[in-house]
Design a protein around this motif. Structure first.
Motif, PDB file in Angstrom:
ATOM      1  N   ARG A   1      -1.059  -1.166  -4.370  1.00 59.40           N
ATOM      2  CA  ARG A   1      -2.318  -0.441  -4.213  1.00 59.40           C
ATOM      3  C   ARG A   1      -2.003   1.007  -3.855  1.00 59.40           C
ATOM      4  N   ILE A   2      -2.350   1.936  -4.741  1.00 53.58           N
ATOM      5  CA  ILE A   2      -2.054   3.351  -4.544  1.00 53.58           C
ATOM      6  C   ILE A   2      -3.305   4.058  -4.033  1.00 53.58           C
ATOM      7  N   LEU A   3      -3.172   4.687  -2.866  1.00 53.86           N
ATOM      8  CA  LEU A   3      -4.299   5.335  -2.215  1.00 53.86           C
ATOM      9  C   LEU A   3      -4.239   6.851  -2.383  1.00 53.86           C
ATOM     10  N   HIS A   4      -5.420   7.472  -2.416  1.00 55.58           N
ATOM     11  CA  HIS A   4      -5.545   8.929  -2.410  1.00 55.58           C
ATOM     12  C   HIS A   4      -6.702   9.304  -1.496  1.00 55.58           C
ATOM     13  N   ALA A   5      -6.640  10.495  -0.930  1.00 55.87           N
ATOM     14  CA  ALA A   5      -7.812  11.041  -0.269  1.00 55.87           C
ATOM     15  C   ALA A   5      -8.862  11.338  -1.326  1.00 55.87           C
TER      16      ALA A   5
ATOM     17  N   ILE B   1       0.840  -1.194   0.000  1.00 55.29           N
ATOM     18  CA  ILE B   1       0.000   0.000   0.000  1.00 55.29           C
ATOM     19  C   ILE B   1       0.877   1.247   0.000  1.00 55.29           C
ATOM     20  N   PHE B   2       0.647   2.107  -0.967  1.00 52.62           N
ATOM     21  CA  PHE B   2       1.379   3.368  -1.097  1.00 52.62           C
ATOM     22  C   PHE B   2       0.366   4.507  -1.066  1.00 52.62           C
ATOM     23  N   ILE B   3       0.578   5.468  -0.170  1.00 47.29           N
ATOM     24  CA  ILE B   3      -0.348   6.592  -0.035  1.00 47.29           C
ATOM     25  C   ILE B   3       0.205   7.792  -0.787  1.00 47.29           C
TER      26      ILE B   3
ATOM     27  N   GLN C   1      -6.727   3.851   6.767  1.00 43.64           N
ATOM     28  CA  GLN C   1      -7.628   3.094   7.629  1.00 43.64           C
ATOM     29  C   GLN C   1      -8.728   2.417   6.815  1.00 43.64           C
ATOM     30  N   ALA C   2      -9.209   3.092   5.798  1.00 44.44           N
ATOM     31  CA  ALA C   2     -10.222   2.478   4.929  1.00 44.44           C
ATOM     32  C   ALA C   2      -9.650   1.264   4.203  1.00 44.44           C
TER      33      ALA C   2
END
Length: 244
Positions: A93-97, A65-67, A129-130
């Motif tokens: 998995r690349i996360l964004h707000a 996971i990469f934010i 967290q999601a």
């Protein structure tokens, strides 16, 4: 799972792997039922390539996971793509707000100036967290030598305010261990390391570090903030004796 059961699991894991090497801790954690289903959370920062390489060798399909906070250095984004491709990571998995959240809470992209904790919560903690809801725990690259809240770090710990564990395979490593691993495995360094950034976060909140300073001195310089938002609960730092 009840919190007392989770605490017992973490105690048992620390006892079981206390004298194991970092690679062994990582290897065993990825298959030990007591650890559960894990993801590696990586900033693709100055030292991240160590755990990324371990995962690529031990279990390449481990979720990574990469934010992307959308405030990162361009060098970090390019490095993330290069390292992921070079190591053959198969579940990145690349996360964004959410754009709606950013528009409502940080429309001018300047929240970091007035409230860096709230910025971390918005751009890092909430998306992470999601994403972690479907996991029993996550792997971090934190180390005792980084100081501040990390000096008593264990290999396994309970994540405050949740029913997850954190795995810290490199908790007992020294800076020379990191350098040796990277050199022996011929791994690429983040390009900002050579420019005086031994710890790399978001661009507005990261500055170069002078010789003799703590490696994390360039993070949130001249403030009392010492930890990244992903190690917060509900936007605030959880210290010993506090509960969310």
């Amino acid at each position: 799972m009840p919190q007392n059961d989770l605490t017992e699991r973490v105690r048992a894991l620390n006892e079981r792997y206390r004298h194991h090497s970092a690679t062994s801790v990582m290897h065993q954690a990825l298959k030990d039922p007591y650890a559960g289903k894990l993801a590696l959370v990586s900033s693709f920062g100055a030292e991240s390539v160590v755990l990324l390489h371990m995962v690529s060798v031990l279990k390449r399909d481990t979720p990574v996971i990469f934010i992307d906070t959308e405030l990162l250095f361009t060098e970090t984004l390019v490095y993330q793509q290069d390292v992921a491709e070079r190591l053959g990571l198969t579940d990145l998995r690349i996360l964004h707000a959410s754009q709606n959240s950013l528009w409502m809470q940080d429309p001018k992209n300047d929240l970091h100036k007035s409230d860096p904790d709230a910025c971390c919560n918005l751009r890092k903690t909430l998306p992470l967290q999601a994403a972690l809801h479907s996991f029993d725990g996550w792997i971090t690259g934190r180390k005792r030598y980084q100081g501040n809240t990390r000096t008593a770090l264990e290999l396994f710990e309970v994540e405050e305010g949740t029913h997850r564990i954190k795995v810290n395979p490199l908790a007992h490593w020294a800076p020379e261990d990191v350098r040796t691993y990277i050199e022996e495995n011929n791994l690429p360094r983040h390009p900002l390391v050579a420019k005086g950034y031994p710890s790399i976060g978001c661009m507005p909140c990261t500055s170069p570090v002078m010789p003799g300073e703590n490696p994390r001195a360039g993070r949130w310089r001249d403030t009392d903030k010492t930890e990244c938002g992903i190690h917060f609960v509900n936007g605030k730092m959880i210290r010993k004796g506090e509960h969310a």
